[in-house]
Design a protein around this motif. Structure first.
Motif, PDB file in Angstrom:
ATOM      1  N   MET A 202       0.820  -1.210   0.000  1.00  0.00           N
ATOM      2  CA  MET A 202       0.000   0.000   0.000  1.00  0.00           C
ATOM      3  C   MET A 202       0.855   1.262   0.000  1.00  0.00           C
ATOM      4  O   MET A 202       0.575   2.223  -0.735  1.00  0.00           O
ATOM      5  N   ILE A 203       1.895   1.288   0.834  1.00  0.00           N
ATOM      6  CA  ILE A 203       2.768   2.461   0.903  1.00  0.00           C
ATOM      7  C   ILE A 203       3.485   2.662  -0.424  1.00  0.00           C
ATOM      8  O   ILE A 203       3.613   3.796  -0.906  1.00  0.00           O
ATOM      9  N   ARG A 204       3.955   1.586  -1.019  1.00  0.00           N
ATOM     10  CA  ARG A 204       4.617   1.687  -2.319  1.00  0.00           C
ATOM     11  C   ARG A 204       3.680   2.284  -3.360  1.00  0.00           C
ATOM     12  O   ARG A 204       4.042   3.208  -4.099  1.00  0.00           O
ATOM     13  N   SER A 205       2.451   1.758  -3.425  1.00  0.00           N
ATOM     14  CA  SER A 205       1.488   2.246  -4.418  1.00  0.00           C
ATOM     15  C   SER A 205       1.125   3.706  -4.164  1.00  0.00           C
ATOM     16  O   SER A 205       1.077   4.517  -5.112  1.00  0.00           O
ATOM     17  N   SER A 206       0.891   4.059  -2.902  1.00  0.00           N
ATOM     18  CA  SER A 206       0.515   5.436  -2.576  1.00  0.00           C
ATOM     19  C   SER A 206       1.661   6.403  -2.834  1.00  0.00           C
ATOM     20  O   SER A 206       1.455   7.512  -3.334  1.00  0.00           O
ATOM     21  N   MET A 207       2.870   5.993  -2.485  1.00  0.00           N
ATOM     22  CA  MET A 207       4.029   6.859  -2.709  1.00  0.00           C
ATOM     23  C   MET A 207       4.276   7.090  -4.191  1.00  0.00           C
ATOM     24  O   MET A 207       4.618   8.210  -4.613  1.00  0.00           O
ATOM     25  N   LEU A 208       4.106   6.055  -5.003  1.00  0.00           N
ATOM     26  CA  LEU A 208       4.280   6.231  -6.450  1.00  0.00           C
ATOM     27  C   LEU A 208       3.282   7.244  -6.996  1.00  0.00           C
ATOM     28  O   LEU A 208       3.616   8.055  -7.875  1.00  0.00           O
ATOM     29  N   ASP A 209       2.064   7.216  -6.487  1.00  0.00           N
ATOM     30  CA  ASP A 209       1.047   8.167  -6.937  1.00  0.00           C
ATOM     31  C   ASP A 209       1.372   9.582  -6.471  1.00  0.00           C
ATOM     32  O   ASP A 209       1.250  10.548  -7.228  1.00  0.00           O
ATOM     33  N   VAL A 210       1.806   9.714  -5.211  1.00  0.00           N
ATOM     34  CA  VAL A 210       2.076  11.041  -4.647  1.00  0.00           C
ATOM     35  C   VAL A 210       3.313  11.663  -5.273  1.00  0.00           C
ATOM     36  O   VAL A 210       3.356  12.880  -5.524  1.00  0.00           O
ATOM     37  N   LEU A 224      14.381  22.111  -1.951  1.00  0.00           N
ATOM     38  CA  LEU A 224      14.285  21.433  -0.658  1.00  0.00           C
ATOM     39  C   LEU A 224      15.054  20.113  -0.690  1.00  0.00           C
ATOM     40  O   LEU A 224      15.173  19.465  -1.735  1.00  0.00           O
ATOM     41  N   ARG A 225      15.578  19.755   0.454  1.00  0.00           N
ATOM     42  CA  ARG A 225      16.276  18.488   0.549  1.00  0.00           C
ATOM     43  C   ARG A 225      15.321  17.333   0.263  1.00  0.00           C
ATOM     44  O   ARG A 225      14.140  17.395   0.566  1.00  0.00           O
ATOM     45  N   GLU A 226      15.880  16.283  -0.326  1.00  0.00           N
ATOM     46  CA  GLU A 226      15.053  15.129  -0.694  1.00  0.00           C
ATOM     47  C   GLU A 226      14.378  14.520   0.535  1.00  0.00           C
ATOM     48  O   GLU A 226      13.240  14.079   0.465  1.00  0.00           O
ATOM     49  N   ARG A 227      15.092  14.525   1.665  1.00  0.00           N
ATOM     50  CA  ARG A 227      14.497  13.971   2.876  1.00  0.00           C
ATOM     51  C   ARG A 227      13.277  14.774   3.316  1.00  0.00           C
ATOM     52  O   ARG A 227      12.274  14.219   3.770  1.00  0.00           O
ATOM     53  N   VAL A 228      13.349  16.093   3.189  1.00  0.00           N
ATOM     54  CA  VAL A 228      12.220  16.950   3.549  1.00  0.00           C
ATOM     55  C   VAL A 228      11.050  16.712   2.595  1.00  0.00           C
ATOM     56  O   VAL A 228       9.887  16.662   3.007  1.00  0.00           O
ATOM     57  N   VAL A 229      11.347  16.558   1.327  1.00  0.00           N
ATOM     58  CA  VAL A 229      10.292  16.322   0.327  1.00  0.00           C
ATOM     59  C   VAL A 229       9.582  15.000   0.608  1.00  0.00           C
ATOM     60  O   VAL A 229       8.348  14.925   0.586  1.00  0.00           O
ATOM     61  N   ILE A 230      10.365  13.961   0.899  1.00  0.00           N
ATOM     62  CA  ILE A 230       9.787  12.627   1.102  1.00  0.00           C
ATOM     63  C   ILE A 230       9.005  12.555   2.408  1.00  0.00           C
ATOM     64  O   ILE A 230       7.824  12.187   2.434  1.00  0.00           O
ATOM     65  N   TRP A 231       9.651  12.938   3.510  1.00  0.00           N
ATOM     66  CA  TRP A 231       9.035  12.776   4.818  1.00  0.00           C
ATOM     67  C   TRP A 231       8.059  13.883   5.169  1.00  0.00           C
ATOM     68  O   TRP A 231       7.094  13.658   5.896  1.00  0.00           O
ATOM     69  N   GLY A 232       8.296  15.084   4.671  1.00  0.00           N
ATOM     70  CA  GLY A 232       7.442  16.208   5.040  1.00  0.00           C
ATOM     71  C   GLY A 232       6.275  16.450   4.102  1.00  0.00           C
ATOM     72  O   GLY A 232       5.248  16.990   4.513  1.00  0.00           O
ATOM     73  N   HIS A 233       6.420  16.064   2.842  1.00  0.00           N
ATOM     74  CA  HIS A 233       5.366  16.342   1.863  1.00  0.00           C
ATOM     75  C   HIS A 233       4.715  15.065   1.319  1.00  0.00           C
ATOM     76  O   HIS A 233       3.495  14.918   1.346  1.00  0.00           O
ATOM     77  N   ALA A 234       5.533  14.135   0.824  1.00  0.00           N
ATOM     78  CA  ALA A 234       4.983  12.973   0.124  1.00  0.00           C
ATOM     79  C   ALA A 234       4.382  11.946   1.078  1.00  0.00           C
ATOM     80  O   ALA A 234       3.242  11.503   0.894  1.00  0.00           O
ATOM     81  N   LEU A 235       5.137  11.563   2.115  1.00  0.00           N
ATOM     82  CA  LEU A 235       4.699  10.454   2.964  1.00  0.00           C
ATOM     83  C   LEU A 235       3.400  10.770   3.688  1.00  0.00           C
ATOM     84  O   LEU A 235       2.527   9.911   3.804  1.00  0.00           O
ATOM     85  N   LYS A 236       3.260  12.000   4.179  1.00  0.00           N
ATOM     86  CA  LYS A 236       2.066  12.349   4.946  1.00  0.00           C
ATOM     87  C   LYS A 236       0.804  12.177   4.109  1.00  0.00           C
ATOM     88  O   LYS A 236      -0.220  11.680   4.602  1.00  0.00           O
ATOM     89  N   ASN A 237       0.845  12.575   2.860  1.00  0.00           N
ATOM     90  CA  ASN A 237      -0.316  12.404   1.989  1.00  0.00           C
ATOM     91  C   ASN A 237      -0.474  10.964   1.519  1.00  0.00           C
ATOM     92  O   ASN A 237      -1.597  10.490   1.308  1.00  0.00           O
ATOM     93  N   ALA A 238       0.646  10.260   1.365  1.00  0.00           N
ATOM     94  CA  ALA A 238       0.566   8.868   0.926  1.00  0.00           C
ATOM     95  C   ALA A 238      -0.002   7.965   2.018  1.00  0.00           C
ATOM     96  O   ALA A 238      -0.525   6.880   1.729  1.00  0.00           O
ATOM     97  N   MET A 239       0.068   8.382   3.265  1.00  0.00           N
ATOM     98  CA  MET A 239      -0.371   7.544   4.374  1.00  0.00           C
ATOM     99  C   MET A 239      -1.882   7.522   4.549  1.00  0.00           C
ATOM    100  O   MET A 239      -2.396   6.691   5.293  1.00  0.00           O
TER     101      MET A 239
END
Length: 320
Positions: A202-210, A224-239
């Motif tokens: 599920m996380i893989r599918s949601s992250m690919l979409d986000v 922005l740093r890649e870590r900030v983009v992934i953890w601060g923007h993408a992951l929260k919406n993918a969850m």
């Protein structure tokens, strides 16, 4: 928010009534004489006088609807009846076992998240690579393996062959963190296997979409740093869709750990349910099932509240 919570709690009342009626009806028509179960005699040697006394004492001489109404009224007061097998209060017996089940469920979910979140993110970031294929393959294997079989494999390997971990029983945190972990790690890993696999996919599918959304591209274009983009923007919406899956799994953990708790002799509600079924202890089965249904409804309410915290655009008070 509070309006929504109150409305959901009120909506749960007819659901619980229907569930309680189904539970009571199914056990009412189940073969077996409750009088024989209470007295522990199944050879038909109970006299008519003894039968009359027991039926009056336990309310078995009342019509079905009267018994059901009494069950509902008493349940609202916290009285779920008395066990046929142990003659103990059902509510107290369940509440005594519930902390062990909650600890096992919480640790299993934590273990599943520790595996699935980094693995799902890695699979999405390394899309179509060897890492993606490996994560997908592991998730497929995890979904396919039966939990009880995996638990037995863990027991045979780590307890019988290596002797590193105790095969059965439980321990409290007060006895030491190492001792507690040595008892809970195998049953928790057995339960976490399927959850981690489902969550990874599920996380893989949601992250690919986000990751293909414009706001993620914009965040990267701002430097922005890649870590900030992934953890601060993408992951929260993918969850957000993942939370739905987690909610269902938590509810399933509370009632679905019957076999695992029996294998590892974990003193939780699941093992109590298995023992009650083997003894045909109808009041205990009714009480456990009803309390698990209530827990499942509360978990779903909590998940809806988490939605609003993860995504402020979701307004719970405007939901139907």
């Amino acid at each position: 928010m509070w309006t929504y919570i109150v409305r959901r709690l009120l909506q749960a009342i007819p659901t619980l009534l229907i569930i309680s009626l189904l539970i009571f009806s199914l056990l009412y028509i189940t073969p077996g004489d409750p009088v024989d179960l209470i007295l522990g005699t199944e050879d038909g040697t109970v006299s008519e006088e003894q039968r009359a006394v027991v039926e009056e004492q336990w309310g078995l001489d009342k019509p079905f609807l009267v018994r059901y109404v009494d069950f509902v009224v008493n349940a609202c007061k916290g009285d779920l009846g008395t066990s046929y097998a142990t003659n103990q209060d059902v509510f107290d017996s369940v509440m005594t076992r519930m902390p062990a089940t909650l600890k096992l469920a919480a640790f299993s979910m934590l273990l599943a998240l520790m595996v699935s979140v980094p693995l799902g993110i890695l699979a999405a970031l390394k899309h179509n690579s060897i890492w993606d294929s490996l994560a997908t393959a592991l998730a497929t294997v995890g979904v396919s393996l039966p939990k009880f079989w995996f638990g037995l494999v863990l027991m045979i390997f780590f307890s019988l062959r290596l002797g590193w971990l105790p095969s059965t029983g439980s321990a409290e945190l007060s006895e030491g963190l190492g001792t507690f972990l040595s008892y809970i790690i195998m049953p928790a890993a057995s339960l976490a296997l399927g959850m981690a696999a489902t969550q990874t996919r599920m996380i893989r599918s949601s992250m690919l979409d986000v990751l293909n959304q414009d706001y993620v591209r914009y965040a990267r274009s701002k430097g922005l740093r890649e870590r900030v983009v992934i953890w601060g923007h993408a992951l929260k919406n993918a969850m957000i869709p993942v939370i739905t899956v987690i909610g269902g799994e938590v509810g399933g953990l509370l009632g679905g750990a019957v076999v695992t708790e029996s294998i590892f002799s974990w003193p939780g509600v699941g093992r109590l349910m298995m023992n009650s079924i083997s003894k045909r202890d109808y009041p205990m089965i009714q009480g456990i099932t009803l309390m698990l249904c209530i827990s499942y409804l509360l978990v779903n309410l909590f998940i809806d509240i988490v939605y609003a915290w993860v995504d402020p655009r979701i307004r719970l008070d405007k939901k139907s």
